[in-house]
Design a protein around this motif. Structure first.
Motif, mmCIF file in Angstrom:
data_model
loop_
_atom_site.group_PDB
_atom_site.id
_atom_site.type_symbol
_atom_site.label_atom_id
_atom_site.label_comp_id
_atom_site.label_asym_id
_atom_site.label_seq_id
_atom_site.Cartn_x
_atom_site.Cartn_y
_atom_site.Cartn_z
ATOM 1 N N SER A 85 1.003 -1.105 0.085
ATOM 2 C CA SER A 85 -0.100 -0.004 -0.089
ATOM 3 C C SER A 85 1.015 1.196 0.125
ATOM 4 O O SER A 85 1.257 1.561 1.084
ATOM 5 N N ARG A 95 -7.968 5.268 5.498
ATOM 6 C CA ARG A 95 -7.743 5.232 7.098
ATOM 7 C C ARG A 95 -8.800 6.267 7.499
ATOM 8 O O ARG A 95 -9.559 6.112 8.299
ATOM 9 N N PRO A 103 -0.221 4.206 10.451
ATOM 10 C CA PRO A 103 0.779 3.812 11.090
ATOM 11 C C PRO A 103 2.086 4.611 11.482
ATOM 12 O O PRO A 103 2.439 5.483 10.347
ATOM 13 N N SER A 105 4.916 4.254 11.341
ATOM 14 C CA SER A 105 6.220 4.049 10.080
ATOM 15 C C SER A 105 5.995 4.282 8.812
ATOM 16 O O SER A 105 6.694 3.806 7.792
ATOM 17 N N GLU A 109 8.830 2.621 5.767
ATOM 18 C CA GLU A 109 8.877 1.455 5.228
ATOM 19 C C GLU A 109 7.593 1.233 4.766
ATOM 20 O O GLU A 109 6.615 1.795 5.281
ATOM 21 N N PRO A 110 7.513 0.357 3.596
ATOM 22 C CA PRO A 110 6.381 -0.021 3.136
ATOM 23 C C PRO A 110 5.334 -0.715 3.991
ATOM 24 O O PRO A 110 5.810 -1.560 4.802
ATOM 25 N N LEU A 111 3.875 -0.640 3.600
ATOM 26 C CA LEU A 111 2.913 -1.517 4.422
ATOM 27 C C LEU A 111 2.702 -2.497 3.206
ATOM 28 O O LEU A 111 2.469 -2.089 2.301
ATOM 29 N N VAL A 112 2.576 -3.970 3.774
ATOM 30 C CA VAL A 112 2.321 -4.913 2.982
ATOM 31 C C VAL A 112 1.365 -6.077 3.605
ATOM 32 O O VAL A 112 1.299 -5.962 4.983
ATOM 33 N N TYR A 113 0.579 -6.534 2.967
ATOM 34 C CA TYR A 113 -0.175 -7.730 3.474
ATOM 35 C C TYR A 113 0.068 -9.026 2.647
ATOM 36 O O TYR A 113 0.361 -8.886 1.320
ATOM 37 N N HIS A 247 11.906 -4.810 1.485
ATOM 38 C CA HIS A 247 11.194 -4.800 2.399
ATOM 39 C C HIS A 247 10.661 -6.288 2.588
ATOM 40 O O HIS A 247 10.893 -6.764 3.662
#
Lengths: 325, 325
Positions: A85, A95, A103, A105, A109-113, A247
């Motif tokens: 994302s 959000r 978040p 951070s 750093e990237p947010l991933v799922y 990441h």
């Protein structure tokens, strides 16, 4: 080079597709599936490129007519689908809509799922759901497919592992998300099978649109023929695919055929519209106090497409109808 | 019937293993890999059972000596690995340790996360990490492997889809978890490749230990030869595998070869010890004010094993050394 998988068994049947998506050649004598091609890329790629060259030089003589409705996803199942994302504008807006905070951070750093990869669906296959009240939404994204990537790969080393680029529709069940995320373990039920563009393209065939870590160009999204947005995939992408690879390999390697998504494309420039309904609804809430646009209903048709300088579709159109399962 | 995969290529080479894990027979003439066997289970299972029967009736005449060190995970890579957290005692304790609250829905539906499945590791392969400060921990779990499961499968219909049972060590990097979960998208970096017991067993071969939805019996866990715990896998399992399957198929089907984990086994009876260090540390904190037991260090050796009534290992021992990558 452009590749697709005709529907056939669990893994499809690999073909090379002409640059204008009008015709294709079979490659069964080289390698049967895209997954196997990726596992043997060094060896197989030159042979596929030879076949592609003969298709481009003489598209009518030996080729068959390409028909995207006969295509599965380029990888009809994969061992790894990890979705980021990385468009901060989307993160911020969505959000806001679900009352979640960014978040701490998010700039570092990237947010991933980790998404479901055992069943990936073709560009013209229906979006199946039991219940409209689940809040059925699209998410137009760019994705890349890698070869084997060792653990601890740096962003500098990452681009060489990107073998193919394609478009994804990361279908989301918005009304299942808040309950699921509040449990702390991330998405599961709220992310049914993702669909992909019929065609996956090697980075070199994208010309200037691919800068080594990002794809540039407008992604055109519509619902029932009404434009939803046409943001530029290369604009406001805060973390690029090289940073995503760094990441996701911090603590583990990636197996060949890993698909990495960008998350919903979103530009700060609101005149470019949106790539998902959640974002549209958030903007409506900000501007008018409440969301006006509903999520998708059975019968609704989503289209996602990108065009080259000549107006030809680059990856083929994703065009899916929402259906009751 | 007991099955294992010898290390070979990306998917291993399927073999049938004798009930006492002393010997094996090749099955290349029937089917080369476990993934392919699961995709064609109805057709392949009777042939594998015939081979298993001839192994059991005459283990010394034609069979080779089984050696767990030559085994990959039964599925060395899978299209789907979804791990639950269905032992509420563990959920309660571990949340307490990281200052997180129990999800409101924890008694109504199982909690699951989607794990990395492109690289699964064998029972005797090292646990690789760059840094001890990541907080390297084990998690001893029961897992099942399914065939194709349609979306919307009920708990009543679910047991027929469980084809194999095995043990998992869901390795966790505890010190990466709080930062990752606070972002709201669940685990990713904090869950490096999971390892599995050398042998996967059909439910019928487990006798009374398998009740159709749960495995009963002590799971023996040690670190460097010191007992960590021996809780009963069938005790305090709040949601069973049938309920897990109902949960994970609510909005999507499962592809053949899906692995579903129970989450760390944990009994309310504290004399049964723990299956992960996070739980040990939480109990120490509750009892003495601070954790005493460190997470694992390079060189530490984890062992996980379950025994039948005759003292034979059912699934083969998981025995892994923590190593710097």
């Amino acid at each position: 080079m452009k590749l697709a998988s005709l529907k056939s068994g669990r893994d499809g049947r690999l073909i090379v597709v002409s640059d204008d998506l009008s015709s294709y050649l079979e490659v069964d004598d080289i390698i049967p599936t895209l997954q196997m091609a990726l596992e043997n890329w060094e060896n197989v790629e030159p042979k596929l490129r030879d076949r592609y060259a003969s298709l481009c030089s003489d598209p009518k003589a030996t080729a068959k007519k390409f028909d995207a409705t006969l295509c599965a996803a380029p990888l009809p199942r994969a061992y790894h689908w990890v979705d980021g994302s990385v468009y901060l504008n989307h993160m911020k807006l969505v959000r806001q809509s679900r009352g979640a905070k960014m978040p701490d951070s998010f700039l570092e750093e990237p947010l991933v799922y980790q998404g479901g990869s055992d069943i990936l669906i073709g560009a013209r296959e229906p979006i199946l759901a039991d219940d409209e009240s689940w809040g059925i939404d699209l998410e137009a994204e760019i994705a890349v497919i890698t070869d084997d990537v060792p653990a601890g790969t740096s962003a500098n080393e990452a681009p060489q592992h990107i073998k193919l680029v394609l478009i994804a529709n990361d279908i989301s069940l918005r009304n299942l998300i808040p309950g699921e995320l509040s449990k702390g373990f991330g998405f599961y039920q709220s992310k049914p099978p993702t669909s992909f563009s019929p065609v996956a393209v090697t980075p070199d065939a994208l010309g200037d649109a691919w800068d080594g870590t990002k794809l540039h160009g407008a992604v055109n999204v519509s619902i029932n023929g009404q434009k939803l947005g046409n943001p530029d995939a290369g604009t406001d992408m805060y973390f690029d695919f090289a940073q995503l690879i760094e990441h996701v390999t911090k603590t583990r390697p990636l197996g060949s055929g890993t698909i990495i998504g960008s998350g919903t494309i979103s530009n700060e420039d609101r005149s470019r519209g949106s790539c998902c309904l959640a974002e549209v609804r958030t903007i409506e809430t900000i501007e008018t106090g409440s969301p006006k646009t509903p999520y998708m209903s059975f019968g609704d048709k989503v289209a996602i497409d990108m065009f080259d300088a000549f107006g030809n579709s680059i990856f083929g159109k994703i065009e899916q109808v929402v259906q009751r399962r």
